[in-house]
Design a protein around this motif. Structure first.
Motif, PDB file in Angstrom:
ATOM      1  N   GLU A  94       0.833  -1.208   0.000  1.00  0.00           N
ATOM      2  CA  GLU A  94       0.000   0.000   0.000  1.00  0.00           C
ATOM      3  C   GLU A  94       0.865   1.255   0.000  1.00  0.00           C
ATOM      4  O   GLU A  94       0.614   2.198  -0.751  1.00  0.00           O
ATOM      5  N   THR A  95       1.876   1.234   0.853  1.00  0.00           N
ATOM      6  CA  THR A  95       2.758   2.403   0.936  1.00  0.00           C
ATOM      7  C   THR A  95       3.479   2.615  -0.389  1.00  0.00           C
ATOM      8  O   THR A  95       3.656   3.744  -0.836  1.00  0.00           O
ATOM      9  N   ALA A  96       3.886   1.507  -0.994  1.00  0.00           N
ATOM     10  CA  ALA A  96       4.591   1.609  -2.275  1.00  0.00           C
ATOM     11  C   ALA A  96       3.701   2.252  -3.329  1.00  0.00           C
ATOM     12  O   ALA A  96       4.151   3.079  -4.116  1.00  0.00           O
ATOM     13  N   VAL A  97       2.425   1.883  -3.337  1.00  0.00           N
ATOM     14  CA  VAL A  97       1.478   2.464  -4.293  1.00  0.00           C
ATOM     15  C   VAL A  97       1.315   3.958  -4.023  1.00  0.00           C
ATOM     16  O   VAL A  97       1.358   4.787  -4.931  1.00  0.00           O
ATOM     17  N   GLN A  98       1.168   4.305  -2.733  1.00  0.00           N
ATOM     18  CA  GLN A  98       1.029   5.716  -2.361  1.00  0.00           C
ATOM     19  C   GLN A  98       2.222   6.546  -2.804  1.00  0.00           C
ATOM     20  O   GLN A  98       2.091   7.707  -3.164  1.00  0.00           O
ATOM     21  N   MET A  99       3.366   5.912  -2.734  1.00  0.00           N
ATOM     22  CA  MET A  99       4.581   6.672  -3.013  1.00  0.00           C
ATOM     23  C   MET A  99       4.878   6.796  -4.495  1.00  0.00           C
ATOM     24  O   MET A  99       5.777   7.540  -4.882  1.00  0.00           O
ATOM     25  N   GLN A 100       4.139   6.039  -5.295  1.00  0.00           N
ATOM     26  CA  GLN A 100       4.403   6.087  -6.734  1.00  0.00           C
ATOM     27  C   GLN A 100       4.189   7.494  -7.275  1.00  0.00           C
ATOM     28  O   GLN A 100       3.193   8.139  -6.987  1.00  0.00           O
ATOM     29  N   PRO A 107      12.849   5.020  -2.675  1.00  0.00           N
ATOM     30  CA  PRO A 107      12.159   3.735  -2.740  1.00  0.00           C
ATOM     31  C   PRO A 107      12.202   3.058  -1.374  1.00  0.00           C
ATOM     32  O   PRO A 107      13.140   3.251  -0.608  1.00  0.00           O
ATOM     33  N   LEU A 108      11.181   2.304  -1.062  1.00  0.00           N
ATOM     34  CA  LEU A 108      11.132   1.644   0.240  1.00  0.00           C
ATOM     35  C   LEU A 108      12.109   0.488   0.304  1.00  0.00           C
ATOM     36  O   LEU A 108      12.627   0.136   1.343  1.00  0.00           O
ATOM     37  N   TRP A 109      12.327  -0.115  -0.804  1.00  0.00           N
ATOM     38  CA  TRP A 109      13.220  -1.272  -0.848  1.00  0.00           C
ATOM     39  C   TRP A 109      14.233  -0.967  -1.938  1.00  0.00           C
ATOM     40  O   TRP A 109      14.880   0.073  -1.885  1.00  0.00           O
ATOM     41  N   THR A 110      14.337  -1.787  -2.940  1.00  0.00           N
ATOM     42  CA  THR A 110      15.233  -1.453  -4.033  1.00  0.00           C
ATOM     43  C   THR A 110      14.458  -1.517  -5.341  1.00  0.00           C
ATOM     44  O   THR A 110      13.500  -2.275  -5.467  1.00  0.00           O
ATOM     45  N   TYR A 115      16.349  -7.852  -7.263  1.00  0.00           N
ATOM     46  CA  TYR A 115      16.245  -7.905  -5.808  1.00  0.00           C
ATOM     47  C   TYR A 115      14.913  -7.401  -5.278  1.00  0.00           C
ATOM     48  O   TYR A 115      14.700  -7.366  -4.071  1.00  0.00           O
ATOM     49  N   ALA A 116      14.029  -6.969  -6.159  1.00  0.00           N
ATOM     50  CA  ALA A 116      12.756  -6.426  -5.699  1.00  0.00           C
ATOM     51  C   ALA A 116      11.935  -7.516  -5.005  1.00  0.00           C
ATOM     52  O   ALA A 116      12.141  -8.702  -5.211  1.00  0.00           O
ATOM     53  N   THR A 117      11.035  -7.104  -4.163  1.00  0.00           N
ATOM     54  CA  THR A 117      10.190  -8.067  -3.464  1.00  0.00           C
ATOM     55  C   THR A 117       8.826  -7.442  -3.225  1.00  0.00           C
ATOM     56  O   THR A 117       8.689  -6.224  -3.226  1.00  0.00           O
ATOM     57  N   SER A 118       7.849  -8.293  -3.000  1.00  0.00           N
ATOM     58  CA  SER A 118       6.547  -7.744  -2.657  1.00  0.00           C
ATOM     59  C   SER A 118       6.377  -7.693  -1.140  1.00  0.00           C
ATOM     60  O   SER A 118       5.419  -7.161  -0.637  1.00  0.00           O
ATOM     61  N   ASN A 119       7.312  -8.283  -0.433  1.00  0.00           N
ATOM     62  CA  ASN A 119       7.258  -8.228   1.029  1.00  0.00           C
ATOM     63  C   ASN A 119       8.657  -8.314   1.649  1.00  0.00           C
ATOM     64  O   ASN A 119       9.222  -9.383   1.774  1.00  0.00           O
ATOM     65  N   PRO A 120       9.209  -7.186   2.064  1.00  0.00           N
ATOM     66  CA  PRO A 120      10.570  -7.184   2.612  1.00  0.00           C
ATOM     67  C   PRO A 120      10.718  -8.001   3.899  1.00  0.00           C
ATOM     68  O   PRO A 120      11.833  -8.291   4.314  1.00  0.00           O
ATOM     69  N   PHE A 121       9.609  -8.346   4.531  1.00  0.00           N
ATOM     70  CA  PHE A 121       9.697  -9.081   5.795  1.00  0.00           C
ATOM     71  C   PHE A 121       9.744 -10.584   5.590  1.00  0.00           C
ATOM     72  O   PHE A 121       9.880 -11.347   6.522  1.00  0.00           O
ATOM     73  N   ASP A 122       9.601 -10.992   4.342  1.00  0.00           N
ATOM     74  CA  ASP A 122       9.524 -12.399   4.016  1.00  0.00           C
ATOM     75  C   ASP A 122      10.768 -12.872   3.257  1.00  0.00           C
ATOM     76  O   ASP A 122      10.847 -14.004   2.823  1.00  0.00           O
ATOM     77  N   VAL A 123      11.705 -11.972   3.077  1.00  0.00           N
ATOM     78  CA  VAL A 123      12.869 -12.277   2.253  1.00  0.00           C
ATOM     79  C   VAL A 123      13.814 -13.218   2.995  1.00  0.00           C
ATOM     80  O   VAL A 123      14.024 -13.085   4.197  1.00  0.00           O
ATOM     81  N   GLU A 124      14.337 -14.190   2.255  1.00  0.00           N
ATOM     82  CA  GLU A 124      15.359 -15.058   2.845  1.00  0.00           C
ATOM     83  C   GLU A 124      16.709 -14.691   2.243  1.00  0.00           C
ATOM     84  O   GLU A 124      16.872 -14.702   1.030  1.00  0.00           O
ATOM     85  N   PHE A 125      17.623 -14.355   3.091  1.00  0.00           N
ATOM     86  CA  PHE A 125      18.932 -13.926   2.620  1.00  0.00           C
ATOM     87  C   PHE A 125      19.945 -15.060   2.767  1.00  0.00           C
ATOM     88  O   PHE A 125      19.972 -15.732   3.797  1.00  0.00           O
ATOM     89  N   ALA A 126      20.778 -15.221   1.755  1.00  0.00           N
ATOM     90  CA  ALA A 126      21.891 -16.165   1.881  1.00  0.00           C
ATOM     91  C   ALA A 126      23.170 -15.344   1.932  1.00  0.00           C
ATOM     92  O   ALA A 126      23.377 -14.451   1.106  1.00  0.00           O
TER      93      ALA A 126
END
Ligand code: NAG
Ligand code: NAG
Ligand code: NAG
Length: 519
Positions: A94-100, A107-110, A115-126
């Protein structure tokens, strides 16, 4: 490097539906059989962020928030549950849409498609790992280190040397570009909003005060995001000091007072007394270019300041993961705090675009191994040379930093510096906008084929035009200077004064240890 798949906009570390369906659980009567499915699409690189085969990834597990200033007794933890992660993802979208189309907003993420994601809290990093022989203190539990730093521990010279051991640890592979980008994304994850929720648990009981609004979130305070790799039992603690986002040029409104106070305290020569027009953040200024050193030290160690607050968060993480290896990371102020924390407890630390923290490390009397300051250390500072905060050029009465009320006067880093030469390679000019984490991720870390090489910093002195006197009021400064540690320098004499002595430190060696006393 990954090949780009234009037909498929999902990031590679976002769980592809294909993965989900490839593990099929077949149940016949009482027996269940797990049938492993096919491997991920062949184009996926094995060293990428999603290390599917070993599942050896880091996932966000919990978030700490800690108040500072009057709210410093507030320390809470939030567990990342599947419901919360899903809610946070919705809020993010929602925030991403508002910020468009919001000109100038970060940008909120990248923005990078890989590397883009639809949910930064769900990302698994190696993260790539390397063995490292780290010189660190043998004893380094929080109680011991707090006593050490406050000067309540003293030891003979031989004991002081024996305190340092060569420890074989596992550290992040900072020569690996993907690992560096992942750590930067973990640092930036600490900026992303999460939904307001009532599920914060008190880590320490905050007495009888009413809950302050948004502490450690939009307001003052520090946040720590805890990522955990359960296969290898490694924690990455990503630290966020709120001010980083509110620095001039971030496009956000001014930050609240405490962040500025702490920034100015940590990275200015003398309580941010830039000129007589400035409201200083502490009362250590004596006269023109003369400052009371023990007063500064006392200010930095105060319970309601950032350093002490961060140690509290670390204690919380230790309690949660007592046997895990802990790495720390952060951007800007968060990076500087990560470095201070890493130095205090001998943890590998990777900082991005952080202001010079050598001065603060010395004022806090953090342990430096005997020998060269960056010898066998696990502290790395990534940054580029068009960022005035990282380069220490964020000062002078007319700089954009000063105008916003920041006096970031330090330039010297500890450990190693890993500098991208964007001024020559890309023709960038020094500008506050270049400090932003996403600009750094999108255009610097991703813009180079390789991670910057990490080297020992050039010899560096901060605030050379200031005179730091031991104490203008010796009686009142006894707290910091009466107790003794031996110097790690072989020539220094070891003193064993008692805690009640009223002696005053009048000379320190470069390690920050007192070598001369005025009784
Ligand atoms: C660290 O990363 C570099 C670059 O990707 C790689 O060449 C090297 O083998 C890695 N080291 C280890 C120990 O994995
Ligand atoms: C945390 O402590 C405050 C103050 O004592 C209290 O009002 C609040 O209910 C506590 N929160 C939880 C989740 O226990
Ligand atoms: C707690 O309550 C007492 C009595 O109402 C008050 O004086 C005090 O300021 C409150 N806060 C703390 C932190 O004790």
């Amino acid at each position: 490097m990954l090949s780009k798949r234009s037909s498929h906009k999902r990031p590679r570390f976002f769980l592809h539906p294909g993965y989900v369906l490839t593990v099929v659980i077949l149940c016949f009567a009482a027996y269940c059989v797990v049938v492993p499915g096919t491997l991920p699409p062949s184009k996926r690189s094995s060293k990428g962020i999603l290390d599917q085969k070993s599942k050896s990834t880091f996932k966000l597990k919990s978030i700490y928030r800690h108040g500072v200033g009057v709210n410093h007794r507030w320390h809470q933890r939030l567990e990342m549950t599947p419901e919360l992660i899903s809610k946070a993802g919705t809020l993010y979208q929602e925030t991403a849409v508002q910020m468009q189309g919001d000109e100038g907003s970060e940008p909120l993420w990248t923005n990078n498609a890989e590397y883009a994601t639809s949910n930064p809290f769900d990302v698994e990093f190696a993260l790539g790992k390397v063995p490292l022989t780290l010189k660190r203190m043998k004893q380094r539990d929080p109680d011991y280190m707090e006593a050490y730093i406050s000067g309540e521990t003293y030891m003979s010279e031989a004991e002081a040397h024996a305190m340092w051991i060569d420890d074989d640890v596992v550290a992040p592979n900072i020569t690996d570009r993907d690992t560096v980008i992942s750590l930067a994304l973990m640092s930036s994850n600490a900026y992303v909003r999460i939904p307001q929720t009532g599920d914060w648990r008190n880590v320490t009981q905050p007495w009888n005060e009413t809950e302050p609004e948004d502490f450690g979130w939009d307001g003052d305070g520090i946040r720590g995001h805890v990522f955990y790799n359960e296969v290898e039992n490694i924690v990455v603690l990503s630290i966020k000091g709120t001010s980083a986002q509110g620095l001039p040029g971030s496009g956000e409104d001014e930050t609240t007072g405490n962040d500025k106070v702490n920034d100015n305290l940590l990275f200015s020569c003398c309580c941010a007394r830039v000129s007589y027009l400035w409201t200083t953040v502490c009362d250590c200024y004596v006269k023109s270019y003369t400052c009371d050193e023990s007063c500064l030290e006392k200010e930095l160690m105060r319970k309601d300041r950032f350093y002490s607050t961060m140690i509290d968060i670390y204690k919380g993480v230790l309690e949660e993961y007592p046997d895990a290896a802990i790495w720390v990371t952060g951007h800007s102020l968060g990076g500087a705090l990560a470095s201070l924390l890493g130095r205090t407890f001998g943890l590998p630390a990777v900082a991005f675009e952080s202001p010079g923290e050598l001065l603060a490390s010395k004022r806090l009397h953090l342990p430096f191994p005997p020998g060269l300051p960056s010898y066998m250390e696990g502290i790395w500072h990534f940054g580029h040379n068009a960022d005035p905060i990282f380069m220490g050029t964020c000062n002078g009465a007319s700089s954009s930093c000063s105008l916003a009320g920041y006096a970031m006067e330090t330039a010297c880093h500890t450990g190693r510096v890993c500098i991208y030469d964007v001024v020559n390679d890309k023709g960038w000019r020094v500008n506050m906008f270049n400090h932003r984490i996403h600009k750094v991720i999108d255009e610097v870390l991703l813009g180079y084929d390789q991670a910057a090489k990490c080297v020992e910093p050039e010899p560096c002195v901060d605030c050379y035009n200031w005179d730091f006197i031991p104490s203008r009021d010796r009686k009142s400064s006894s707290r910091l200077v009466t107790k003794t540690r031996s110097s790690a320098k072989p020539t220094a004499t070891t003193r064993t004064t008692t805690t009640t002595s009223s002696s005053t430190c009048v000379g320190r060696n470069w390690l920050g240890f007192c070598t001369k006393y005025d009784l």
